[in-house]
Design an enzyme around this catalytic site. Structure first.
Site, short mmCIF file in Angstrom:
data_model
loop_
_atom_site.label_atom_id
_atom_site.label_comp_id
_atom_site.label_asym_id
_atom_site.label_seq_id
_atom_site.Cartn_x
_atom_site.Cartn_y
_atom_site.Cartn_z
N SER A 1 -1.68 -1.70 0.08
CA SER A 1 -1.90 -0.98 1.32
C SER A 1 -1.99 -1.95 2.51
O SER A 1 -1.03 -2.64 2.83
CB SER A 1 -3.16 -0.11 1.18
OG SER A 1 -3.25 0.82 2.23
N ASP B 1 2.27 -0.33 -2.62
CA ASP B 1 2.10 0.81 -1.72
C ASP B 1 1.76 0.34 -0.30
O ASP B 1 0.71 0.69 0.28
CB ASP B 1 1.02 1.76 -2.24
CG ASP B 1 1.43 3.22 -2.04
OD1 ASP B 1 2.61 3.48 -1.75
OD2 ASP B 1 0.57 4.11 -2.18
N HIS C 1 -1.82 7.17 -3.84
CA HIS C 1 -2.18 5.85 -3.32
C HIS C 1 -3.20 5.14 -4.22
O HIS C 1 -3.15 3.93 -4.38
CB HIS C 1 -2.74 6.01 -1.91
CG HIS C 1 -2.76 4.77 -1.09
ND1 HIS C 1 -1.67 3.93 -0.96
CD2 HIS C 1 -3.75 4.20 -0.34
CE1 HIS C 1 -1.97 2.92 -0.16
NE2 HIS C 1 -3.22 3.05 0.22
#
Length: 421
Positions: A270, A293, A352
Site C-alpha cells: 500500500s 497492492d 487489500h
C-alpha cells in the site's frame, strides 16, 4: 458528536456479533479453530525449511530524525518451532498498540481498548524471539515498508514466510505518523541520562482528500528510513558495533558476515509500495522492488518518477482495492521498460487486507466487519502472493527455481491474471 456517535454505533455492532458468536462457541470442537497451538492463536506457520527467529532493533542518531526502528526476521538454528512456542513473539508488541488500533478504528477509547485486547491479546507470531541465527550460508536481504495504520508486526505472515525460505527481512516501523502506534527512546530530562519512551500515535487524515502535502512529508521520512535501514544492515554485516538503544538479549554481532547485500530488495504494501518506488529512484543500492497492492495516489502527480526507476519491479495487486486512476499511475512504471522486467499480477476475489495478518487472526464474522473478508480463501491468497514473490526473486537473484512453488502457482492459475487491464 458525529465521531462519537459513529464510534459508539461501531462498538455496538461489534459487540452484538461477538455475543452471537459466543452463544455457539460451546458447541465447537477446539480442533476446528484454525492456527491455534497450545492455547495460542497464531498466524500461519512459515512454510520454508528454516524456523524463523526475530529481534527488534532501534538505533538513534545525533538528531531526532536520525535512526530507525525495525524487526528483523531471519533463518535460525532451531529445528522445531513448536518446541519453542513459549518464545513465540506476541502479535501486539506493547499495550500501547491496543490504543493505537483503537484510534485507527475510530472507537471510543474505553470500549475500543477492551475489544482490541479481546481480539488480539492472545495472538502470536510463530517465530522465536532472539533465536540464534543460522550461519551456514549468507542470506539475501529484503527491507520492508508497511502501509497506513500498520506496524512492524502487521505483516508477520508475509515476512516470516519469506524468511523461512532463506531471507533476512528487515520490517521497518515508520515514525512518520502512519503507523498505528510507534515510539522512540529519548533521554529523560532532569535525570541521570535514562531513556524514556516517546510515543508517536497514528495521525488520522481524510483519505485522498486534502492530505497530499502531509503524504509528501511522510514519503520523505519513509524514504530516509529505508535508506538508513540499509545503512544499518551493511554495518551489521561488517561487524560494526551498533549503539542499540533497546535492551535486547541478542548479540547483534551474530549478523556479521551472514547477509548477502549484493542485491538488496525493497518491498512494501500500500503506502509502503509508494515508499519503495520513491526509494528505488533515490537509492540505487536497492536492486529489486516488490510492490504489494500499491497505493499510487501519493505519486499520481509525479509523472517523471517512473523514468528514474530502473530496477526490476513486481506488482502484486488485490482486485478489490485497485481503481482506474490507481492503475493508470501504476502503468507508468510498466511501459517503456524493455531494459528490465516489470510484472503485474492481480489476485482475483481478493481484498487489500489479504496481504496483512488480519484475516488469520479474526473469525469470519469479524473479517466481514473489518473489510478483511475475501472471495478467495485467505490462506490461498497469501500462498499465491508469497510463491509468486519467491519465484520472481529467484529469477532476479539467480537462485534455482523451486518446482513446488511453480506447481502451486500453476495449479491455481484461475485465481490470478497478468497485466493491467
Amino acid at each position: 458528536m458525529r465521531i462519537a456517535f459513529t464510534s459508539f454505533a461501531r462498538v455496538r455492532q461489534f459487540a452484538s456479533v461477538v455475543a452471537v458468536e459466543n452463544l455457539s462457541v460451546k458447541n465447537r470442537n477446539i480442533m476446528e479453530l484454525p492456527h491455534s497451538h497450545d492455547g495460542k492463536k497464531h498466524v500461519p506457520i512459515p512454510s520454508g525449511k528454516y524456523v524463523v527467529g526475530c529481534t527488534d532493533i532501534m538505533i538513534g542518531g545525533p538528531n531526532k530524525e536520525d535512526g530507525c526502528f525495525l524487526r528483523m526476521y531471519y533463518p535460525s538454528q532451531i529445528k522445531d518451532t513448536y518446541e519453542h512456542s513459549s518464545r513465540w513473539a506476541s502479535w501486539l508488541p506493547h499495550q500501547k498498540y491496543v490504543e493505537g488500533y483503537t484510534i485507527v478504528l475510530g472507537m471510543i477509547p474505553f470500549f475500543g481498548k477492551k475489544l482490541i485486547s479481546w481480539a488480539f491479546g492472545n495472538s502470536y507470531i510463530p517465530v522465536v524471539v532472539d533465536a540464534e541465527l543460522c550461519n551456514e550460508q549468507r542470506f539475501p536481504v529484503i527491507v520492508f515498508s508497511h502501509g497506513l495504520t500498520a506496524c512492524r508486526t502487521a505483516y508477520s505472515t508475509f515476512c516470516s514466510d519469506i524468511s523461512s525460505h532463506g531471507f533476512i527481512v528487515a520490517a521497518i516501523e515508520h515514525r512518520d505518523g502512519s503507523a498505528c502506534m510507534t515510539y522512540s527512546l529519548e533521554t529523560e530530562q532532569n535525570s541521570k541520562g535514562g531513556l524514556v519512551e516517546s510515543w508517536i500515535p497514528y495521525v488520522p487524515m481524510q483519505f485522498e482528500k486534502d492530505d497530499m502535502p502531509f503524504r509528501q512529508e511522510q514519503l520523505q521520512i519513509r524514504t530516509r528510513e529505508c535508506s538508513q535501514t540499509l545503512d544499518l544492515l551493511l554495518k551489521l554485516n561488517d561487524g560494526v558495533d551498533i549503539k542499540h538503544v533497546l535492551q535486547s538479549t541478542v548479540d547483534l554481532g551474530m549478523f556479521k558476515g551472514v547477509m548477502d547485500l549484493s542485491i538488496p530488495v525493497i518491498a512494501g504494501h500500500s503506502f509502503g509500495s509508494a515508499t519503495l518506488l520513491r526509494t528505488l529512484a533515490a537509492d540505487k543500492r536497492f536492486k529489486i522492488g516488490m510492490a504489494m497492492d500499491a497505493w499510487m495516489w501519493p505519486l499520481k502527480d509525479e509523472i517523471e518518477l517512473a523514468q528514474s526507476v530502473e530496477q526490476p519491479l513486481l506488482f502484486i495487486n488485490m482486485e478489490a482495492f485497485q481503481t482506474a486512476p490507481n492503475l493508470k499511475a501504476m502503468k507508468r512504471f510498466t511501459v517503456d521498460a524493455d531494459h528490465t522486467e516489470r510484472r503485474v499480477v492481480t489476485l482475483k476475489g481478493s481484498v487489500h487486507k489479504n496481504q496483512v495478518d488480519l484475516p488469520f487472526l479474526l473469525p469470519l464474522y469479524l473479517r466481514r466487519l473489518t473489510g478483511s473478508h475475501s472471495v478467495i480463501d485467505p490462506v490461498l491468497a497469501m500462498e499465491l502472493n508469497n510463491r509468486i514473490t519467491l519465484l520472481y526473486l529467484s529469477k532476479h537473484l539467480g537462485h534455482p527455481v523451486d518446482e513446488d512453488h511453480s506447481k502451486l502457482v500453476e495449479k491455481h492459475a484461475e485465481w490470478y491474471y497478468e497485466g493491467i487491464p
